[in-house]
Design a protein around this motif. Structure first.
Motif, PDB file in Angstrom:
ATOM      1  N   UNK A  82     168.465  71.382  81.091  1.00 20.58           N
ATOM      2  CA  UNK A  82     169.773  70.991  80.558  1.00 20.58           C
ATOM      3  C   UNK A  82     170.821  70.791  81.656  1.00 20.58           C
ATOM      4  N   UNK A  83     171.870  70.089  81.275  1.00 20.25           N
ATOM      5  CA  UNK A  83     172.944  69.853  82.227  1.00 20.25           C
ATOM      6  C   UNK A  83     174.203  69.591  81.415  1.00 20.25           C
ATOM      7  N   UNK A  84     175.301  69.280  82.120  1.00 21.09           N
ATOM      8  CA  UNK A  84     176.549  69.081  81.376  1.00 21.09           C
ATOM      9  C   UNK A  84     176.500  67.821  80.509  1.00 21.09           C
ATOM     10  N   UNK A  85     176.052  66.712  81.093  1.00 18.20           N
ATOM     11  CA  UNK A  85     176.128  65.448  80.350  1.00 18.20           C
ATOM     12  C   UNK A  85     174.806  64.966  79.784  1.00 18.20           C
ATOM     13  N   UNK A  86     173.700  65.440  80.346  1.00 18.31           N
ATOM     14  CA  UNK A  86     172.403  64.951  79.889  1.00 18.31           C
ATOM     15  C   UNK A  86     171.414  66.100  79.832  1.00 18.31           C
ATOM     16  N   UNK A  87     170.296  65.864  79.169  1.00 16.21           N
ATOM     17  CA  UNK A  87     169.189  66.779  79.406  1.00 16.21           C
ATOM     18  C   UNK A  87     167.863  66.013  79.410  1.00 16.21           C
ATOM     19  N   UNK A  88     166.907  66.606  80.145  1.00 19.00           N
ATOM     20  CA  UNK A  88     165.625  65.957  80.399  1.00 19.00           C
ATOM     21  C   UNK A  88     164.525  66.722  79.665  1.00 19.00           C
ATOM     22  N   UNK A  89     163.739  66.004  78.875  1.00 10.84           N
ATOM     23  CA  UNK A  89     162.615  66.626  78.154  1.00 10.84           C
ATOM     24  C   UNK A  89     161.319  66.099  78.740  1.00 10.84           C
ATOM     25  N   UNK A  90     160.429  67.002  79.108  1.00 16.31           N
ATOM     26  CA  UNK A  90     159.114  66.581  79.600  1.00 16.31           C
ATOM     27  C   UNK A  90     158.054  67.290  78.750  1.00 16.31           C
ATOM     28  N   UNK A  91     157.100  66.520  78.210  1.00 10.93           N
ATOM     29  CA  UNK A  91     156.023  67.112  77.407  1.00 10.93           C
ATOM     30  C   UNK A  91     154.753  67.097  78.224  1.00 10.93           C
ATOM     31  N   UNK A  92     154.166  68.287  78.397  1.00  9.35           N
ATOM     32  CA  UNK A  92     152.991  68.383  79.262  1.00  9.35           C
ATOM     33  C   UNK A  92     151.862  69.066  78.519  1.00  9.35           C
ATOM     34  N   UNK A  93     150.657  68.585  78.724  1.00  6.36           N
ATOM     35  CA  UNK A  93     149.486  69.288  78.219  1.00  6.36           C
ATOM     36  C   UNK A  93     148.792  69.901  79.427  1.00  6.36           C
ATOM     37  N   UNK A  94     149.034  71.167  79.711  1.00  7.97           N
ATOM     38  CA  UNK A  94     148.579  71.738  80.979  1.00  7.97           C
ATOM     39  C   UNK A  94     147.071  71.884  81.100  1.00  7.97           C
ATOM     40  N   UNK A  95     146.346  71.842  79.952  1.00  3.72           N
ATOM     41  CA  UNK A  95     144.908  72.074  80.067  1.00  3.72           C
ATOM     42  C   UNK A  95     144.121  70.794  80.261  1.00  3.72           C
ATOM     43  N   UNK A  96     144.814  69.695  80.339  1.00  7.93           N
ATOM     44  CA  UNK A  96     144.075  68.424  80.485  1.00  7.93           C
ATOM     45  C   UNK A  96     143.389  68.322  81.820  1.00  7.93           C
TER      46      UNK A  96
END
Lengths: 96, 483
Positions: A82-96
């Motif tokens: 998160x941040x003041x003006x934006x936020x970044x979402x990353x979806x990861x499948x760690x077992x791949x």
């Protein structure tokens, strides 16, 4: 413009990354590597969760603040920066 | 000489006044006193509020906008990238969650029989359950009675019965709805959107649509008998999405080699034929075997499966050489099973190329649409197998109904090819003809038996909860296409 694309490509090249979404402060997605319907679903839900999580942290200690949020599920993991003006979402499948 | 004389008075009493008084009766009644009360109120403060929905379309997505409209985005990304990349790398190497499992719900360890539904009249006459279907909300189970072992033309009256499993006063011996039908019912299918509409195909070749929400005549529409309709038993009916969203047409496949599409005309109470395909031996592309009989012979259709992925494609199972055929129109490809008539075929809800079929050869074959030979063959039972269905929640699991009254469930993720669960229907050896998974309550399965009973089974959590890598394993299995 190109730098933004490059940054996204670099993150996407990490192991197991399934999607990246950049959302503005109102919860409206501005850039995404997923299809429209998934993007809207993720952005809306994550925005609410983020606000709630931030509220929890600051409620317990008003001097503290949320820096990162990770939600782990059976099938994958959602990481939110998160941040003041934006936020970044990353979806990861760690077992791949 | 003359004297005054007074005589007594002679009089007659009046009788009419007394009689009037005698016939008189008087009654009186009075209401109880009515209680009244008065009160006054007054609001001290008044608040006005109103809401209105807003058109969401323009608000939700601004993906098309130019990046330069967003100041500070680049700085944000610079800051966030490092943090996120570090976490991603750490996560991919971490073993912290290996073997970590969470149980949100009570784990059901075993498979149990919840209900055993019977219709006494049908059982007395020895009718068998030929097909079962769940309605779209998952609360009503409907079954069609008929006969599968009768070879001759049959005019025996049969039934379609429905039970509502969510009702408190469920009586397993008495169905909630009983519809009398003139000939045996061969197949049944509930409408995917309307919970009370159900279509059925009969032994005589007629296709009917009933609406159980009507109070009187339940038949919504029917085909009647004509040169265009089926003349042979209809083995499968299915609702297919139509041209517009929310509209469905009815597909029926029968022994005469015809696959017909009907539109429902509720006003006329008729089913109108919109298109059809006739399977003719000449049109079937053979995969190696030479065509045996010259001349045009219509092919019997025993089972139809619609692909949930591709609305134009459906699989048709035909008996003579045991071949299943895909149709777009006309026949495009054929698969060989090498074993005899195919009784049931079902597309996988998780992979667009895979389907499983069973027949009289006691094996279940897993096929991909890309090649004629099966990918995998599993031994199901020692006799015929009548029905097969993929699980709606676990991509690798399917269930098969056998002629010995058992339902075998297989898990393709296990290394061993033996069934992971065997569910005995307790029919003392009589066959089990059909089975269906409940679309809403996915741990329920309905099984129809030859002894005229329908068993509702509740499956264990092991059989219904999806594992982490199942879709990937299914994909791997599908890709094992032989060269």
């Amino acid at each position: 413009m190109a730098e933004v694309e490059e940054t996204i490509k670099r993150i996407q090249s990490q192991k197991g990354v399934q999607g990246i979404i950049i959302v503005n402060a109102e919860g409206i997605p501005i850039k995404s590597t997923l299809d429209n319907s998934s993007t809207v679903q993720y952005a809306g839900n994550v925005h609410q969760l983020l606000m709630k999580a931030r509220g929890v942290v600051r409620d317990i200690d008003p001097q503290n603040d949320l820096t990162f949020l990770r939600v782990r599920s059976k099938k994958n993991e959602i990481m939110i920066a998160p941040d003041k003006d934006y936020f970044l979402i990353v979806i990861q499948n760690p077992t791949e | 000489m003359f004297t005054d004389e007074t005589l007594d008075l002679i009089g007659a009493e009046s009788t009419w006044r007394k009689s009037h008084q005698q016939t008189q009766e008087s009654r009186s009644c009075q209401t109880l006193p009515v209680h009244t009360a008065e009160a006054e109120t007054q609001a001290k403060a008044v608040l006005d509020n109103s809401t209105q929905t807003q058109d969401q379309i323009s608000q939700t997505l601004s993906l098309d906008q130019n990046i330069c409209h967003f100041p500070g985005l680049l700085d944000f990304l610079h800051r966030a990238e490092d943090v996120v990349t570090k976490e991603l790398v750490k996560n991919s190497k971490s073993h912290a969650f290996d073997g970590f499992e969470v149980n949100w719900e009570d784990q059901n360890e075993s498979v149990s029989c919840m209900h055993r539904l019977q219709h006494v009249d049908a059982q007395e006459r020895g009718l068998q359950v030929t097909s079962v279907s769940w309605n779209c909300t998952g609360s009503v189970i409907g079954c069609g009675f008929g006969r599968v072992d009768d070879g001759d033309w049959s005019n025996e009256k049969a039934y379609v019965c429905m039970w509502n499993l969510d009702r408190q006063k469920l009586n397993p011996k008495r169905p909630d709805v009983i519809i009398g039908v003139v000939t045996p019912v061969m197949c049944l299918c509930f409408h995917p959107l309307k919970p009370s509409v159900v279509a059925g195909g009969l032994y005589s070749g007629e296709v009917l649509v009933w609406d159980t929400s009507r109070s009187q005549d339940l038949i919504l529409s029917q085909t009647g008998m004509s040169a265009d309709t089926h003349r042979e038993p209809v083995y499968r009916v299915s609702w297919v999405p139509g041209a517009r969203r929310g509209e469905f047409t009815l597909l029926s496949a029968g022994s005469g080699g015809r696959v017909l599409l009907w539109t429902v005309d509720g006003a006329e109470a008729k089913l109108i034929l919109s298109s059809g395909y006739a399977l003719v031996q000449q049109q079937v592309p053979q995969s190696g075997a030479a065509s045996k009989t010259p001349g045009i012979t219509n092919i019997e259709v025993t089972s139809v499966a619609l692909s949930p992925w591709d609305l134009d494609t459906f699989l048709v199972a035909v008996p003579p050489d045991g071949e299943s055929v895909t149709l777009r129109a006309p026949v495009q490809f054929s698969f060989s099973t090498r074993g005899g008539p195919v009784h049931s075929v079902h597309f996988s809800p998780f992979h667009r190329n895979l389907f499983v079929n069973v027949g009289t050869d006691s094996l279940a074959h897993l096929h991909t649409v890309l090649q004629p030979r099966p990918l995998l063959s599993l031994r199901v039972s020692d006799s015929y197998t009548f029905g097969v269905r993929w699980s709606p929640t676990r991509p690798l699991v399917f269930a098969a109904a056998t002629g010995q009254g058992l339902v075998q469930m297989f898990d393709l993720g296990r290394r061993s090819l033996r069934p992971v669960a065997t569910i005995d229907q307790n029919t003392s050896g009589q066959p089990t003809y059909c089975l269906e998974f409940n679309p809403k309550h996915t741990n329920l399965m309905a099984v129809g038996n030859a002894d005229g009973s329908v068993s509702i089974w509740q499956l264990s959590a092991e059989l219904t909860e999806q594992g982490a890598k199942e879709t990937a394993m299914l994909e791997q299995l599908a890709n094992e296409v032989a060269d």
